[in-house]
Design a protein around this motif. Sequence first.
Motif, mmCIF file in Angstrom:
data_model
loop_
_atom_site.group_PDB
_atom_site.id
_atom_site.type_symbol
_atom_site.label_atom_id
_atom_site.label_comp_id
_atom_site.label_asym_id
_atom_site.label_seq_id
_atom_site.Cartn_x
_atom_site.Cartn_y
_atom_site.Cartn_z
ATOM 1 N N SER A 183 34.629 34.780 41.440
ATOM 2 C CA SER A 183 35.859 35.295 40.595
ATOM 3 C C SER A 183 37.113 34.628 41.192
ATOM 4 C CB SER A 183 35.730 36.632 40.409
ATOM 5 O OG SER A 183 35.978 37.204 41.446
ATOM 6 N N CYS A 184 37.021 34.444 42.644
ATOM 7 C CA CYS A 184 38.332 34.151 43.190
ATOM 8 C C CYS A 184 38.651 32.548 42.636
ATOM 9 C CB CYS A 184 38.189 33.880 44.618
ATOM 10 S SG CYS A 184 37.715 35.459 45.460
ATOM 11 N N LEU A 185 37.376 31.652 42.520
ATOM 12 C CA LEU A 185 37.597 30.609 41.982
ATOM 13 C C LEU A 185 38.455 30.330 40.839
ATOM 14 C CD1 LEU A 185 35.004 27.694 42.461
ATOM 15 C CD2 LEU A 185 35.732 28.155 40.247
ATOM 16 N N GLN A 186 37.753 31.304 39.732
ATOM 17 C CA GLN A 186 37.950 31.352 38.434
ATOM 18 C C GLN A 186 39.553 31.644 38.089
ATOM 19 O OE1 GLN A 186 36.154 30.124 35.971
ATOM 20 N NE2 GLN A 186 38.150 29.990 34.658
ATOM 21 N N LYS A 187 40.100 32.741 39.035
ATOM 22 C CA LYS A 187 41.708 33.139 38.947
ATOM 23 C C LYS A 187 42.386 32.058 39.466
ATOM 24 C CE LYS A 187 40.781 38.099 40.565
ATOM 25 N NZ LYS A 187 41.178 38.957 41.467
ATOM 26 N N ILE A 188 42.026 31.512 40.520
ATOM 27 C CA ILE A 188 43.176 30.320 40.941
ATOM 28 C C ILE A 188 42.983 29.361 39.988
ATOM 29 C CG2 ILE A 188 43.414 28.488 42.817
ATOM 30 C CD1 ILE A 188 41.966 30.657 44.786
ATOM 31 N N ASN A 189 41.951 28.816 39.438
ATOM 32 C CA ASN A 189 41.813 27.844 38.541
ATOM 33 C C ASN A 189 42.741 28.248 37.254
ATOM 34 O OD1 ASN A 189 40.608 25.306 37.810
ATOM 35 N ND2 ASN A 189 38.919 26.535 36.542
#
Length: 77
Positions: free
Chosen positions: A15-21
């Motif tokens: 979910s970190c990846l999605q937030k940054i994206n």
Amino acid sequence: MKKTTIQLETLTCPSCLQKINNAVKGLDGVNKDSVNVMFNSSKVKLEFDDSKLDIDKIEQAIKSQGYEVIKSNTKDI
């Protein structure tokens, strides 16, 4: 246009990846098709229009999501 690689602190969850994206793609001037958040290496690669946006604003968007930026490497393309 510029191309940048941003090294982040270790990412711990998908979910970190999605937030940054989402945060980076939401910035005016970012080439949305070029955004690549790499979970295993904790890096973000992207291209952006430096007449609309600078690297500080991109880093700030990532920091506002709660992630530490370690360093950035930006070059002209």
